[in-house]
Design an enzyme around this catalytic site. Structure first.
Site, PDB file in Angstrom:
ATOM      1  N   HIS A 164       0.871  -1.190  -0.142  1.00  0.00           N
ATOM      2  CA  HIS A 164       0.017  -0.135  -0.038  1.00  0.00           C
ATOM      3  C   HIS A 164       0.862   1.256  -0.012  1.00  0.00           C
ATOM      4  O   HIS A 164       2.090   1.162   0.806  1.00  0.00           O
ATOM      5  CB  HIS A 164      -1.025   0.110   1.524  1.00  0.00           C
ATOM      6  N   ASP A 168      -7.832  -5.302  -0.412  1.00  0.00           N
ATOM      7  CA  ASP A 168      -8.438  -6.180  -1.259  1.00  0.00           C
ATOM      8  C   ASP A 168      -7.938  -7.483  -1.148  1.00  0.00           C
ATOM      9  O   ASP A 168      -8.586  -8.419  -1.795  1.00  0.00           O
ATOM     10  CB  ASP A 168      -7.717  -5.535  -2.805  1.00  0.00           C
TER      11      ASP A 168
HETATM   12  C1  SDX Z   1      -6.152   0.071  -3.161  1.00  0.00           C
HETATM   13  O1  SDX Z   1      -4.204   4.395  -2.030  1.00  0.00           O
HETATM   14  C2  SDX Z   1      -5.359   3.849  -1.679  1.00  0.00           C
HETATM   15  O2  SDX Z   1      -5.765   4.193  -0.665  1.00  0.00           O
HETATM   16  C3  SDX Z   1      -5.826   2.735  -2.527  1.00  0.00           C
HETATM   17  C4  SDX Z   1      -6.930   1.795  -1.706  1.00  0.00           C
HETATM   18  C5  SDX Z   1      -8.137   2.690  -1.572  1.00  0.00           C
HETATM   19  O3  SDX Z   1      -8.851   2.329  -0.424  1.00  0.00           O
HETATM   20  O4  SDX Z   1      -8.557   3.418  -2.385  1.00  0.00           O
HETATM   21  O5  SDX Z   1      -6.379   1.510  -0.275  1.00  0.00           O
HETATM   22  C6  SDX Z   1      -7.218   0.721  -2.376  1.00  0.00           C
HETATM   23  O6  SDX Z   1      -5.822   0.208  -4.326  1.00  0.00           O
HETATM   24  C7  SDX Z   1      -5.342  -0.990  -2.348  1.00  0.00           C
HETATM   25  C8  SDX Z   1      -4.230  -1.618  -3.332  1.00  0.00           C
HETATM   26  C9  SDX Z   1      -4.517  -2.788  -4.137  1.00  0.00           C
HETATM   27  N1  SDX Z   1      -3.314  -2.832  -5.158  1.00  0.00           N
HETATM   28  C10 SDX Z   1      -2.735  -4.181  -4.990  1.00  0.00           C
HETATM   29  O7  SDX Z   1      -3.015  -5.079  -3.962  1.00  0.00           O
HETATM   30  C11 SDX Z   1      -1.729  -4.547  -6.157  1.00  0.00           C
HETATM   31  C12 SDX Z   1      -0.519  -5.152  -5.554  1.00  0.00           C
HETATM   32  N2  SDX Z   1       0.074  -3.798  -4.806  1.00  0.00           N
HETATM   33  C13 SDX Z   1       1.261  -3.049  -5.646  1.00  0.00           C
HETATM   34  O8  SDX Z   1       1.210  -3.027  -6.670  1.00  0.00           O
HETATM   35  C14 SDX Z   1       1.564  -1.674  -4.592  1.00  0.00           C
HETATM   36  O9  SDX Z   1       1.983  -2.262  -3.381  1.00  0.00           O
HETATM   37  C15 SDX Z   1       0.634  -0.808  -4.535  1.00  0.00           C
HETATM   38  C16 SDX Z   1       0.265  -0.014  -5.935  1.00  0.00           C
HETATM   39  C17 SDX Z   1      -0.453  -0.850  -3.695  1.00  0.00           C
HETATM   40  C18 SDX Z   1       1.553   0.415  -3.916  1.00  0.00           C
HETATM   41  O10 SDX Z   1       2.380   0.879  -4.853  1.00  0.00           O
HETATM   42  P1  SDX Z   1       3.754   1.902  -4.590  1.00  0.00           P
HETATM   43  O11 SDX Z   1       3.229   2.722  -3.331  1.00  0.00           O
HETATM   44  O12 SDX Z   1       3.939   2.849  -6.021  1.00  0.00           O
HETATM   45  O13 SDX Z   1       4.762   1.149  -4.133  1.00  0.00           O
HETATM   46  P2  SDX Z   1       5.963   0.629  -5.142  1.00  0.00           P
HETATM   47  O14 SDX Z   1       5.309   0.032  -6.423  1.00  0.00           O
HETATM   48  O15 SDX Z   1       6.791   1.736  -5.407  1.00  0.00           O
HETATM   49  O16 SDX Z   1       6.630  -0.625  -4.517  1.00  0.00           O
HETATM   50  C19 SDX Z   1       7.697  -0.424  -3.460  1.00  0.00           C
HETATM   51  C20 SDX Z   1       8.512  -1.591  -3.415  1.00  0.00           C
HETATM   52  C21 SDX Z   1       9.036  -2.031  -4.885  1.00  0.00           C
HETATM   53  O17 SDX Z   1      10.245  -2.633  -4.712  1.00  0.00           O
HETATM   54  P3  SDX Z   1      11.582  -2.012  -5.037  1.00  0.00           P
HETATM   55  O18 SDX Z   1      11.593  -1.525  -6.384  1.00  0.00           O
HETATM   56  O19 SDX Z   1      11.897  -1.077  -3.852  1.00  0.00           O
HETATM   57  O20 SDX Z   1      12.576  -3.213  -4.805  1.00  0.00           O
HETATM   58  O21 SDX Z   1       7.894  -2.908  -3.002  1.00  0.00           O
HETATM   59  C22 SDX Z   1       7.702  -3.661  -3.889  1.00  0.00           C
HETATM   60  C23 SDX Z   1       7.825  -2.970  -5.337  1.00  0.00           C
HETATM   61  O22 SDX Z   1       8.347  -3.970  -6.258  1.00  0.00           O
HETATM   62  N3  SDX Z   1       6.320  -4.053  -4.061  1.00  0.00           N
HETATM   63  C24 SDX Z   1       5.622  -5.422  -4.240  1.00  0.00           C
HETATM   64  C25 SDX Z   1       4.204  -5.146  -4.043  1.00  0.00           C
HETATM   65  N4  SDX Z   1       3.836  -4.182  -3.852  1.00  0.00           N
HETATM   66  C26 SDX Z   1       5.169  -3.426  -3.756  1.00  0.00           C
HETATM   67  N5  SDX Z   1       6.203  -6.451  -4.431  1.00  0.00           N
HETATM   68  C27 SDX Z   1       5.475  -7.566  -4.741  1.00  0.00           C
HETATM   69  N6  SDX Z   1       4.263  -7.537  -4.495  1.00  0.00           N
HETATM   70  C28 SDX Z   1       3.466  -6.352  -4.164  1.00  0.00           C
HETATM   71  N7  SDX Z   1       2.207  -6.412  -3.972  1.00  0.00           N
END
Ligand code: SDX
Length: 392
Positions: free
Chosen positions: A271, A328
């Protein structure tokens, strides 16, 4: 001039506005609507009352709640001509794409722009949006199943109506299971607002140009559809079913999620703001056990989800990045136990998030926020001379 611009992709460190609606603390996993904790509201309130709280700022008195429900019921009949629009879609259309289109199409039947300075006009438009959105949200499922489109039943509550709009058939009397209605009501509360998330920021951005409320909500539906946002609840179930089909090997998927060469992410994990447990995920995880138990549903997918969560929480990659289950991760398991098809999961997220979108749109307009127009840092070509085609 670029010196004056601070680049902040994804607005990770940018506050887009001041707001009195929702408070989040990502470090401590705190979520409050208008100062009330999500734990209190989820256990003591109901979705229509929480919608009123988010939109108008206070918990309604009995008289205010009665007027709100009565006014919503004035608008629960959708113009029959809207059926010509849904008839134009193939049965295979994704419900979110249809919902975004039908929401925007409501503008065609309500062309008069909302006068936000006129409290009564705003109130009626809000109630109209809440009423019609629920009805059109169920139509894609009905078309896909070859069922007739149902009408809202003003003798029943809002959440009961979601279930009858989805599942009632002309051939049998339909009564929604009270366990399902109670669980859905709680889930809608938990999804109702979440400050400046992607879809809410979209609703604000579109509304900042003074586009209509329906057009702004339609844009929010489209943003929510993405698998990185609300679309994750559908993607979680597809991921869990794939793990189940591969013999339940969660470690393999943990490894895939960590592999930088693999674009696979653990859906329902991570998140932007919560660097601790998403408080909603905690409540939903418990609700999953309660609802499946009450419905007598034994779903191996729930056990796979718990195993996957456990494996991730113990893994250094996830721990070092503060990746926890989000809203989710477990919600789809409950929807599935209720008989709701996976493709409709994000539509349920949209129904829950509607009052939040409305509240934030209203606040943005009443505060006279300027039109959203961020800048950029230009990294393209410098000035160059035009070349005739035979010189290229
Ligand atoms: C919702 O914003 C909100 O409030 C949204 C929400 C709402 O109520 O409106 O809460 C609802 O959208 C919840 C999120 C649902 N999405 C997912 O579950 C999809 C999987 N999660 C991600 O793609 C990610 O965690 C996000 C999109 C939720 C957040 O992305 P960020 O903040 O841009 O973080 P990032 O992509 O920069 O990740 C930081 C690091 C990265 O690794 P490094 O580059 O530092 O090595 O964490 C890793 C990412 O690769 N990472 C994950 C991961 N989520 C982040 N690695 C594996 N699996 C994951 N799910």
């Amino acid at each position: 001039e670029t010196g004056a611009i601070t680049l902040d992709p994804g607005y990770k460190n940018t506050g887009a506005c001041e707001s009195e609606i929702t408070f989040l603390n990502g470090e401590e996993g705190i979520l409050r609507y208008r100062g009330y904790s999500i734990e209190d509201l989820a256990s003591k309130s109901n979705f229509i009352e929480v919608s009123y709280l988010l939109i108008f700022g206070e918990l309604p008195t009995a008289a205010e709640l009665e007027k709100f429900e009565k006014t919503i019921k004035k608008y629960t009949l959708v113009n029959e001509e809207m059926k010509n629009i849904i008839d134009g879609f193939p049965k295979t259309a994704h419900p979110m794409g249809v919902l975004a289109s039908l929401t925007s199409a409501l503008t065609a039947f309500n062309p008069k722009a909302v006068d936000v300075s006129n409290e009564k006009d705003m109130y009626e438009a809000i109630c109209k949006t809440i009423a019609k959105f629920l009805v059109i949200a169920t139509w894609t499922y009905r078309k896909a199943m070859g069922y007739p489109l149902n009408y809202y039943d003003n003798a029943q509550g809002y959440v009961e109506n979601f279930m009858q709009l989805m599942f009632a058939l002309p051939t049998d009397k339909y009564k929604a299971d009270p366990v399902v209605v109670g669980a859905l009501d709680k889930l809608f509360i938990l999804h109702a607002d979440h400050e400046q998330n992607c879809s809410t920021s979209t609703v604000r951005m579109v509304g900042s140009s003074h586009a209509s409320l329906f057009a702004s909500i339609s844009a929010g539906v489209s943003a929510l559809w993405g698998p990185l946002h609300g679309g994750a609840n559908q993607a979680v179930l597809e991921m869990l079913e794939e793990i189940q089909n591969n013999g339940g090997d969660v470690e393999k998927y943990i490894a895939k999620a960590k592999d930088k060469d693999d674009s696979f992410r653990l859906m329902g994990f991570g998140h932007r703001v919560y660097k601790n447990f998403d408080p909603r995920a905690k409540i939903i995880k418990k609700a999953a056990d309660d609802v499946l138990g009450a419905l007598g549903v034994e779903d191996p997918i729930l056990d796979i989800a718990k195993k996957l969560e456990q494996a991730a929480l113990e893994d250094e990659y996830f721990k070092s990045r503060n990746l926890y289950p989000n809203v989710d991760f477990y919600s789809g398991i409950i929807y599935r136990a209720m008989g709701i098809p996976t493709q409709m999961f994000t539509v349920l997220f949209a129904i829950g998030r509607l009052p939040g979108w409305i509240a934030q749109w209203k606040e943005m307009r009443l505060r006279n926020e300027p039109i959203g127009r961020p800048r950029q840092v230009y990294i393209g070509e410098n000035l160059r001379d035009f070349k005739a085609i035979n010189e290229r």
